[in-house]
Write an enzyme that holds these catalytic residues in place. Sequence first.
Site, short mmCIF file in Angstrom:
data_model
loop_
_atom_site.label_atom_id
_atom_site.label_comp_id
_atom_site.label_asym_id
_atom_site.label_seq_id
_atom_site.Cartn_x
_atom_site.Cartn_y
_atom_site.Cartn_z
N LEU A 145 -4.58 8.04 4.02
CA LEU A 145 -3.97 7.99 2.68
C LEU A 145 -3.67 9.27 2.44
O LEU A 145 -4.31 10.27 2.90
CB LEU A 145 -4.85 7.33 1.68
CG LEU A 145 -5.41 5.98 1.62
CD1 LEU A 145 -6.27 5.46 0.46
CD2 LEU A 145 -4.12 4.89 1.82
N ASP A 146 -2.41 9.15 1.99
CA ASP A 146 -1.83 10.83 1.62
C ASP A 146 -2.95 11.37 0.31
O ASP A 146 -3.84 10.66 -0.10
CB ASP A 146 -0.52 10.86 0.73
CG ASP A 146 0.48 10.52 1.65
OD1 ASP A 146 0.11 10.47 2.85
OD2 ASP A 146 1.63 10.09 1.16
N LYS A 147 -3.22 12.58 0.31
CA LYS A 147 -4.15 13.43 -0.54
C LYS A 147 -4.11 12.99 -1.95
O LYS A 147 -5.12 12.47 -2.54
CB LYS A 147 -3.86 14.82 -0.46
CG LYS A 147 -4.72 15.84 -1.28
CD LYS A 147 -4.55 17.22 -1.18
CE LYS A 147 -5.70 18.07 -2.13
NZ LYS A 147 -5.40 19.45 -2.06
N THR A 149 -2.76 10.09 -3.03
CA THR A 149 -2.69 8.56 -3.07
C THR A 149 -4.32 8.21 -3.23
O THR A 149 -5.31 8.59 -2.56
CB THR A 149 -2.10 7.86 -1.79
OG1 THR A 149 -0.87 8.16 -2.03
CG2 THR A 149 -2.15 6.40 -2.06
N ARG A 248 6.48 5.79 -0.47
CA ARG A 248 7.28 6.98 -1.15
C ARG A 248 8.74 7.02 -0.63
O ARG A 248 9.51 7.15 -1.56
CB ARG A 248 6.64 8.15 -0.81
CG ARG A 248 5.01 8.24 -1.67
CD ARG A 248 4.26 9.67 -1.11
NE ARG A 248 4.76 10.48 -1.63
CZ ARG A 248 4.34 11.83 -1.14
NH1 ARG A 248 3.34 12.20 -0.42
NH2 ARG A 248 4.94 13.07 -1.87
#
Length: 552
Positions: A145-147, A149, A248
């Site tokens: 997961l993105d930082k 998120t 995104r």
Amino acid sequence: MNIWKRNVDFSDRGVRLDKFWGRELADEGVSRGRVKSWIESGMAIVDGQSVTKGKQKLLGGEQVSIGAEDILMGENAPEPVAGDLSVLFEDEHMLVVEKRAGVTTHPAPAEKGPTLVNYLLHQWPDIAADVSGMDEQRPGIVHRLDKDTSGIMAVARTEAARLKLASDFAERKVHKVYLAIVHGCPSQPYGTIDAPMGRHPSQKTRMAVVDKGGRDARSEYRVLWTGPRGLASLVAVRIHTGRTHQIRVHMAHLGHPLLGDSVYGSRENVDWSRRPDSLATLAPRQMLHAFYLSVTHPVTGEKITRWQAPPTDFQTLLSGLTRECLRVGIVGMPGCGKSTMLGALRGLELPCFSADDSVAVLYGPDGDGASMIRQRFGGQYSLEDGSVDKTALFQAMQTSETMRREVMDLIHPMVRHECEEFFKEHRDEVAAFAEVPLLLESGWHKGGRVDMVAGVSCPEEKRTGELREKRGLDVETLAVFDSWQWSEKDKLAACDLVLSNAGGVEDLQIEAGRLRDFACDKAERRNREFEDWMEGLWPNLADEFSAEGADA
């Protein structure tokens, strides 16, 4: 050193050595790539002889062995860091945990702070590379997961589990659903975004939808809720591929980037941060949450399905979108005391708007209304200073219904715009009040431009007598104004609250307090209803997604 030994069956005659060991050690969590490296390092023995070529074929009946050197942790191996991880599932093979927003999944050269891996190593030291045999920098990680998120992630505790889970993610056998808050409202309530993705042609740190050379990327979205005035929407997004920044990029491609996304919604993010109200501070990150995850257990084969409600910042923003001022429209027959009521509300230090005051400014020398009337009628109803000759214009409107409607069509949109800007300006107030004589006739109550309507009721003899005289109106003029509006019976029937102007000014002030309290109570009920709805939304969504997975 770990040593595995086997007696080769004659049924394995002709099987390559690397494929033999890859099969034999699959349940041990050893990948074929690792088997190959061991063989090439001289760690495979066939009948007492070292063999360095994996393609060597077996004859059957041999005694074989292969050894794995103990893994030595490097200087840059991630250290265990104490942290409070929320655990949704745990056994000796795998975990399902919640990653907080602001935490990077695994160590990276540019990442200084503790990562999810650091927290995992502290709570489950058995996943460390020297124990589990997994990658030193990314032990247990099968997806990311993105930082910024938040949400739930599956984590492997053994190399065997990691291989199986990673394979399922790669082969799209995992059901993942995210929640996002996006700018505006998509024109379609649901849809599929099938748009290949690759590196941005000029900004290599970004991803983009590309015409050529992109990798398959498919997302399904559904609009769950849209905030007041279409400012932002809550959407559920199921991804069928796992491209970097996929949601995104896809939502921005659709024209509705995520709130707080400074990369893929930079213009919208700047505009949002400049808002004059409290919402400007409520999107400190991209509003994306990994809400639902259903995976197949790597050993038992059962479905492991978990969901997690969005974190506080996500839900606070949703609540903030609804917590705008309750927009109260005030109506009544001409001369009934609406302006006095507005004055009483101002005395209570409440934000108030007067359509009559707005028209007076629009009709003034520098007013936009005066300019439009001058352009439309060639100065016929304009004074020397540029203002509107209200007497002449009123006489013309009396004699021609077409003329009256044309003037209304010119002026009303400007009044409506000023009223909308007034409500925006006072968004953070509990309630704001607008006195608009023709609000009902113009359909504002049906078009969502006000949240409630209050009507001022006045005895006919008082309105046409005492109050008419105070305003300096003759009987005929008042009758004309009355003819342009609904009857008092119809007006009051359309109101949420009726206020009496049968007494004196002090009585009307008491009624103003009653209106304030009614509006505040209505606003609080609206907020409570939304909180209750939101609380029930998460389990209901999880049930829906589980049903979809069962039908797939």
